[in-house]
Design a protein around this motif. Sequence first.
Motif, mmCIF file in Angstrom:
data_model
loop_
_atom_site.group_PDB
_atom_site.id
_atom_site.type_symbol
_atom_site.label_atom_id
_atom_site.label_comp_id
_atom_site.label_asym_id
_atom_site.label_seq_id
_atom_site.Cartn_x
_atom_site.Cartn_y
_atom_site.Cartn_z
ATOM 1 N N GLU A 74 -0.045 -0.010 84.982
ATOM 2 C CA GLU A 74 -1.192 -0.088 84.075
ATOM 3 C C GLU A 74 -2.263 -1.033 84.626
ATOM 4 O O GLU A 74 -3.448 -0.736 84.575
ATOM 5 C CB GLU A 74 -0.729 -0.559 82.679
ATOM 6 C CG GLU A 74 0.102 0.496 81.957
ATOM 7 C CD GLU A 74 0.651 0.004 80.625
ATOM 8 O OE1 GLU A 74 0.093 -0.962 80.068
ATOM 9 O OE2 GLU A 74 1.650 0.582 80.146
ATOM 10 N N VAL A 76 -2.859 -1.871 87.752
ATOM 11 C CA VAL A 76 -3.531 -1.256 88.904
ATOM 12 C C VAL A 76 -4.556 -0.240 88.415
ATOM 13 O O VAL A 76 -5.702 -0.219 88.870
ATOM 14 C CB VAL A 76 -2.506 -0.577 89.841
ATOM 15 C CG1 VAL A 76 -3.212 0.214 90.933
ATOM 16 C CG2 VAL A 76 -1.577 -1.610 90.463
ATOM 17 N N ALA A 77 -4.155 0.575 87.437
ATOM 18 C CA ALA A 77 -5.045 1.634 86.933
ATOM 19 C C ALA A 77 -6.247 1.061 86.198
ATOM 20 O O ALA A 77 -7.285 1.727 86.084
ATOM 21 C CB ALA A 77 -4.260 2.566 86.008
ATOM 22 N N LYS A 78 -6.115 -0.180 85.712
ATOM 23 C CA LYS A 78 -7.244 -0.819 85.047
ATOM 24 C C LYS A 78 -8.134 -1.573 86.032
ATOM 25 O O LYS A 78 -9.075 -2.254 85.638
ATOM 26 C CB LYS A 78 -6.747 -1.798 83.969
ATOM 27 C CG LYS A 78 -6.180 -1.079 82.760
ATOM 28 C CD LYS A 78 -6.177 -1.967 81.531
ATOM 29 C CE LYS A 78 -5.014 -2.927 81.506
ATOM 30 N NZ LYS A 78 -4.976 -3.672 80.218
ATOM 31 N N GLY A 125 -6.711 2.872 91.770
ATOM 32 C CA GLY A 125 -7.568 1.941 91.045
ATOM 33 C C GLY A 125 -7.861 0.655 91.798
ATOM 34 O O GLY A 125 -8.628 -0.179 91.326
ATOM 35 N N MET B 1 0.134 -3.494 76.113
ATOM 36 C CA MET B 1 0.729 -2.617 77.125
ATOM 37 C C MET B 1 1.226 -1.324 76.483
ATOM 38 O O MET B 1 1.361 -1.223 75.287
ATOM 39 C CB MET B 1 1.889 -3.330 77.818
ATOM 40 C CG MET B 1 1.400 -4.408 78.785
ATOM 41 S SD MET B 1 0.429 -3.665 80.121
ATOM 42 C CE MET B 1 -0.160 -5.131 80.954
ATOM 43 N N GLN B 3 -0.052 1.907 77.683
ATOM 44 C CA GLN B 3 -0.981 3.029 77.833
ATOM 45 C C GLN B 3 -0.655 3.805 79.109
ATOM 46 O O GLN B 3 -0.142 3.255 80.075
ATOM 47 C CB GLN B 3 -2.423 2.511 77.894
ATOM 48 C CG GLN B 3 -2.966 2.110 76.530
ATOM 49 C CD GLN B 3 -4.416 1.636 76.609
ATOM 50 O OE1 GLN B 3 -4.673 0.542 77.077
ATOM 51 N NE2 GLN B 3 -5.335 2.459 76.162
ATOM 52 N N ASP B 4 -0.987 5.073 79.075
ATOM 53 C CA ASP B 4 -0.715 5.943 80.209
ATOM 54 C C ASP B 4 -1.593 5.538 81.403
ATOM 55 O O ASP B 4 -2.824 5.529 81.288
ATOM 56 C CB ASP B 4 -1.020 7.388 79.776
ATOM 57 C CG ASP B 4 -0.927 8.352 80.952
ATOM 58 O OD1 ASP B 4 -0.319 7.998 81.980
ATOM 59 O OD2 ASP B 4 -1.474 9.471 80.824
ATOM 60 N N PRO B 5 -0.992 5.199 82.546
ATOM 61 C CA PRO B 5 -1.786 4.775 83.708
ATOM 62 C C PRO B 5 -2.842 5.809 84.131
ATOM 63 O O PRO B 5 -3.925 5.428 84.576
ATOM 64 C CB PRO B 5 -0.733 4.588 84.803
ATOM 65 C CG PRO B 5 0.526 4.257 84.067
ATOM 66 C CD PRO B 5 0.454 5.057 82.791
ATOM 67 N N LEU B 8 -5.694 5.265 81.881
ATOM 68 C CA LEU B 8 -6.356 3.999 82.218
ATOM 69 C C LEU B 8 -7.240 4.156 83.447
ATOM 70 O O LEU B 8 -8.341 3.622 83.507
ATOM 71 C CB LEU B 8 -5.303 2.909 82.460
ATOM 72 C CG LEU B 8 -4.522 2.474 81.225
ATOM 73 C CD1 LEU B 8 -3.347 1.574 81.626
ATOM 74 C CD2 LEU B 8 -5.437 1.740 80.248
ATOM 75 N N ARG B 9 -6.757 4.908 84.412
ATOM 76 C CA ARG B 9 -7.544 5.111 85.634
ATOM 77 C C ARG B 9 -8.844 5.838 85.308
ATOM 78 O O ARG B 9 -9.884 5.565 85.910
ATOM 79 C CB ARG B 9 -6.705 5.914 86.644
ATOM 80 C CG ARG B 9 -7.404 6.164 87.976
ATOM 81 C CD ARG B 9 -7.649 4.868 88.723
ATOM 82 N NE ARG B 9 -8.350 5.069 89.985
ATOM 83 C CZ ARG B 9 -9.661 5.160 90.117
ATOM 84 N NH1 ARG B 9 -10.426 5.084 89.041
ATOM 85 N NH2 ARG B 9 -10.222 5.328 91.289
ATOM 86 N N LEU B 12 -11.157 3.451 83.581
ATOM 87 C CA LEU B 12 -11.729 2.557 84.596
ATOM 88 C C LEU B 12 -12.966 3.192 85.233
ATOM 89 O O LEU B 12 -13.933 2.512 85.552
ATOM 90 C CB LEU B 12 -10.670 2.244 85.662
ATOM 91 C CG LEU B 12 -11.114 1.377 86.842
ATOM 92 C CD1 LEU B 12 -11.561 -0.010 86.377
ATOM 93 C CD2 LEU B 12 -9.991 1.244 87.871
ATOM 94 N N PHE B 50 -9.194 -2.679 77.620
ATOM 95 C CA PHE B 50 -10.001 -3.769 78.180
ATOM 96 C C PHE B 50 -10.340 -4.866 77.165
ATOM 97 O O PHE B 50 -11.056 -5.812 77.499
ATOM 98 C CB PHE B 50 -11.272 -3.194 78.808
ATOM 99 C CG PHE B 50 -10.989 -2.204 79.911
ATOM 100 C CD1 PHE B 50 -10.399 -2.621 81.104
ATOM 101 C CD2 PHE B 50 -11.286 -0.851 79.767
ATOM 102 C CE1 PHE B 50 -10.124 -1.716 82.123
ATOM 103 C CE2 PHE B 50 -11.010 0.054 80.773
ATOM 104 C CZ PHE B 50 -10.424 -0.377 81.955
#
Lengths: 135, 169
Positions: A74, A76-78, A125, B1, B3-5, B8-9, B12, B50
């Motif tokens: 998570e 890294v993806a943020k 990311g 914490m 959330q699906d990566p 999130l990507r 971003l 965020f």
Amino acid sequence: MSQGVEVVGLYVRDQEEALKFYVDQVGFKVHTDVRNGDYRWLTVQHPEQPSFQLGLFTPQAPMVDATTAQALKELVAKGAMPPLVLVVDDCRASYDRMRANGVEFTQEPVARFGSVDAGFRDPSGNGWKLIEARR
Amino acid sequence: MGQDPELLRRLLRAKDRMDAASDEDWPVPRLARESGVSAAHFARSFKEAFGVPPHRYLLTRRIERAKAMLRDTELSVTEIAFETGWQSLGTFGRIFRDITGDSPGAIRERERAGGGEMERIPACFLRAAHRPDLKIAVSEKRRQEADGQDGSIESGAPEGAAASQQEDL
């Protein structure tokens, strides 16, 4: 040089994807690609920097537990991982080449502070600055 | 914490777009399109990821840019307000004070009065560190016109440090 930092690792969400990105799209070479069961030790190298390897690792057992692995994925993806800098001779030329290769740029080349810099991310990311070496 | 990566990507990506053009308008539907999710889903997921709603994030980014311009340029407060995306000077002043706790003029004086070793840090990272919502001590040096001011760490610097230097303050 016989002493020094040899490998620094990045966390990536998928090693195969990261390998394609850093080799085919950015222009690095594979240095080591060894598997042991589920674990894969994968490092790439800048073609002009033989003493340094960039490791491409997934957060996974046995290095970290499943909960920690999820948290790391998570983060890294943020885009929360630390800064990375790639120095090039010509930022705009590198930008054009990498962009044509499908690299996701977050910032177009900007001339400032006596240099030119741009920004891009890998598929996972991780954020890079692409900075032109001052002549 | 939790959330699906993959999501999130994509969030971003929308955040990156705001970073790259914070002077532009970023209504939620536009951001949602960047992330490939519905508007309702976007607003909720972004805040969860965020910590602030997307609009608040955008305002913070604009103030951050304005602070850098107050420090690094000779532009007037009015010019900076319009340059960073505000339609009115009044709104700019109000939000600026709301986020930084001080007026643009006072910040300009304070930022320029500080000293330190900041010139060694690439500017983009320095800006992120001084993002107004972060509680990090500010001791800054007024940066003069960039070219040729950074001869200080030429010798003995490892390659990475040399890299950082390129985007020197």
